[in-house]
Design a protein around this motif. Sequence first.
Motif, PDB file in Angstrom:
ATOM      1  N   MET A 176      16.971 -12.065   7.596  1.00 29.56           N
ATOM      2  CA  MET A 176      17.192 -13.393   8.180  1.00 29.56           C
ATOM      3  C   MET A 176      15.917 -13.860   8.870  1.00 29.56           C
ATOM      4  O   MET A 176      15.110 -13.056   9.333  1.00 29.56           O
ATOM      5  CB  MET A 176      18.359 -13.337   9.171  1.00 29.56           C
ATOM      6  CG  MET A 176      18.681 -14.664   9.845  1.00 29.56           C
ATOM      7  SD  MET A 176      20.114 -14.560  10.958  1.00 29.56           S
ATOM      8  CE  MET A 176      21.447 -14.498   9.771  1.00 29.56           C
ATOM      9  N   ALA A 180      19.075  -8.850   8.835  1.00 27.88           N
ATOM     10  CA  ALA A 180      20.255  -9.636   9.167  1.00 27.88           C
ATOM     11  C   ALA A 180      21.272  -8.773   9.907  1.00 27.88           C
ATOM     12  O   ALA A 180      21.266  -7.539   9.796  1.00 27.88           O
ATOM     13  CB  ALA A 180      20.875 -10.217   7.892  1.00 27.88           C
ATOM     14  N   SER A 209      19.330  -7.170   3.355  1.00 27.05           N
ATOM     15  CA  SER A 209      19.561  -8.542   3.781  1.00 27.05           C
ATOM     16  C   SER A 209      18.655  -8.863   4.963  1.00 27.05           C
ATOM     17  O   SER A 209      18.636  -8.117   5.955  1.00 27.05           O
ATOM     18  CB  SER A 209      21.034  -8.746   4.177  1.00 27.05           C
ATOM     19  OG  SER A 209      21.287 -10.078   4.566  1.00 27.05           O
ATOM     20  N   SER A 220      18.334 -16.953   5.054  1.00 24.66           N
ATOM     21  CA  SER A 220      18.455 -15.523   4.753  1.00 24.66           C
ATOM     22  C   SER A 220      18.157 -15.265   3.286  1.00 24.66           C
ATOM     23  O   SER A 220      18.228 -16.177   2.443  1.00 24.66           O
ATOM     24  CB  SER A 220      19.854 -15.009   5.100  1.00 24.66           C
ATOM     25  OG  SER A 220      20.828 -15.567   4.226  1.00 24.66           O
TER      26      SER A 220
END
Length: 823
Positions: A668, A689, A666, A638
């Motif tokens: 991932m 994420a 964020s 991430s």
Amino acid sequence: MLSWGSDRRALLARRVVVLLALSLHPFIAVGQRVEGVVVDAHGRGVGNAEVYLREGNRMVALTNERGEFSFQAEGRDSVCFDVQALGFFGESRCVLPGSSEVPVRVTLRDRLIAIEGVGVRGQTSPHVTMQRLDIANLLSLQAAGSGVESLVKLMPGVHSNNELSTQYSVRGGAYDENLVYVDGIEVLRPQLARSGSQEGMPIINPDMVSVIEFSSGGFPANFGDRLSSVLNVRYRTPRKFRAKVDLSLMENRACIEGASSDKRLSGILGVRYKSTRLLLNTTETKGDYHPSYFDVQAKGRMEFNPDCELSALLGFSRNVYFFKPHNKVTRFGALTADFLQMNVYYEGQERDTYMTMFGTVQTRWRATPRLTLRGQLGGYWVREEEKFDILGEYWLSELRGVEEVRPVVDSASNVGIGGFLEHARNRFEGAVATVKGNMDYQFSLGNVEVGLELSPRYFYHVANEWNLMDSAGYAVPRALREVPVQGLARGAGGFPSMLYSMYAQTQLRFPSAAGILTLVVGIRGSGVGQWRDLRVSPRVSASFVPESAKDLRLYVGGGLYYQYPFYREIRDRAGGIHPDVHPQRSIHALGGAQWGFQAGGRPFRLQAEVYAKWGAQLVPYVIDNVRLRYEAQNAAKSQTYGMDLRLNGELAPGVESWVSLSVMRSRMRITDKLREANRQPAADTYFYAPHDQLFGASLLLQDYLPGVPGFRVALQASYALGIPLVLPNGRYGQQSRMPSYKRVDIGFSYAFKDENYSLPRLSRAQWLKSLMVSAEVLNLLNFANTVSYMWIKVTNAQGRSSSLAVPNYLTSRCVNIRFVMSI
């Protein structure tokens, strides 16, 4: 013989004289003993303050956690000494002969007025990445969550979209990535809870708290192994008798404490009972709610001498959630399309139990004025049971226009019809023991701290759950006696482990003509099982206060962090346990500034911080209400970037207000093949994420009503954009967004008596310290916040079926009455 006897008697006489001189030495040579206490401007004890004897400029004492000190001074003249502490201006005192029996009280002035003058005492904490929160704000929080966790949720970088839950996400991290300590013992979170109402009462008793420290990243090496944050809570050591009663329609608390006349023996006891029935009855699901949460905790302390003490903490809690649903009506849709209404009629019931017991014994021994040794032995036990069988039948209808609401039995308005059955018999039992010790050595430039910890852990679980959804074209038997079910999870077994860790850390302070530079450098080693699996985590932070601008503080920090799996991370969605999951890893980097200023004659502080986090060997997961469903394999990495802003100060004298803003992104990426191929992303690229939240804001305003002494208003508000939404068993990366979370709570309180005001009739009642009554309106604007979705299948006229997400809403507007009295 005579000569030998005379010599023997002379030798004996000389020995008697020497022994007599030694016995009288404290009176004829030492002079006097000086005792005292060092406090800040608010009367709180200042720990680790250095006491220097002016003659010879040598350090003779170091204050304990309560700011107390004592030393022996030679000679019979007056004794002059200096007191110095990080973050304060130095003070000098002289004790005249014959007055040493009275303890000396030394009050230190804050060196950074704005940083230390408001509720978040950042300078009081010795580490720049740790912030100390003012416990006085706990009384102002509304009863939907009046605990320490609710105060943490208002901090920048902390996100939560559920007022019924104590769990929170910090800077894009999962709920399990947050470390919580209570008096040095690590607290376990509920492992089976799938909704906030099942979590029970938070383990931290706010009436017993004395210190709250929180870090949203870059925390030092003396704290354990988690990827996101640490919350460190210490309970109070009583110095006098005090009792408090806090009664409301949702939660009742009582706390009593006291100490012996010489202050060497003290104890505190807290009892709590809570029922969220009033809140749950405002949800769209109507039925019989019987939540019952009980908790009792006690702490005792014995001081053998000013340099040696022993303390113990014990706690027990039992949380039972019983629910028998009747019906549910949900209306949803968009302004550009027809609204839909789903009516659900239930049969069955749910009963969940969550019990915990914990205890710790710790000792502190100050071997020398510079060297302090600490040891601790603790344990934490938890047992959870989840049992439910719920049968539901639903009708989905179409609403055309605001005024037209067709009955659900009208076939012209029906969109779908079906039923579902949910079954669970889950159980979890876990135990964690802790043995640790550390050594702290103070010297002229700072201190060195070394620690070691061993933590054997064990859990046992039984998973047995499934659900069945039956609608047109959805549930088709594969064989004569075989009906396919969804969400099947079955498994049982235990898993022991031994976690060990050690750390070394030093804090150095370099004053100069340009300013004060403070460095905190540490290294932490940890592992599970054999020593060859040791993982090393370096951590560092630095802060600088310019001499030309003492109200400005610049800082940077960062480090490498590991998180060892416990239960949820190694359990897959089918109920299987995978012990081969490796620790997750994250790198933190941050930088910021704190600027204190005066406005309207009152102190304010502005804090800005930018940060970045890079995660590796992560365990992918999806969010279902407050339940995290992991893949139980290290298959993701991430990237997280963001900025936090916070402005706090006193809009009214003595009460703190603040506003927090957070911007974060964020992402991932799946780096390995998943066990379930149908959840593999369609493209090998980054996606949002699970806890990605672009913007969040929180507000706490406190003020007095002009002309009415004792009347206070507290407004608490939160807003956050929605987090990503994934279909059940859908592919990672195929996402939409949940609606934003919005909530406003307001409280009106009137203090008949407190430390600043008293009614004339109560001024003579010296035994009464405070008396307050408040009325709280929760979810003032009655926002319908979505916490999760119920997925159903609908079939159109052409026979095509599609998935439809029916929102599950949180609580509506509610009024609570509260009564608080302390003596």
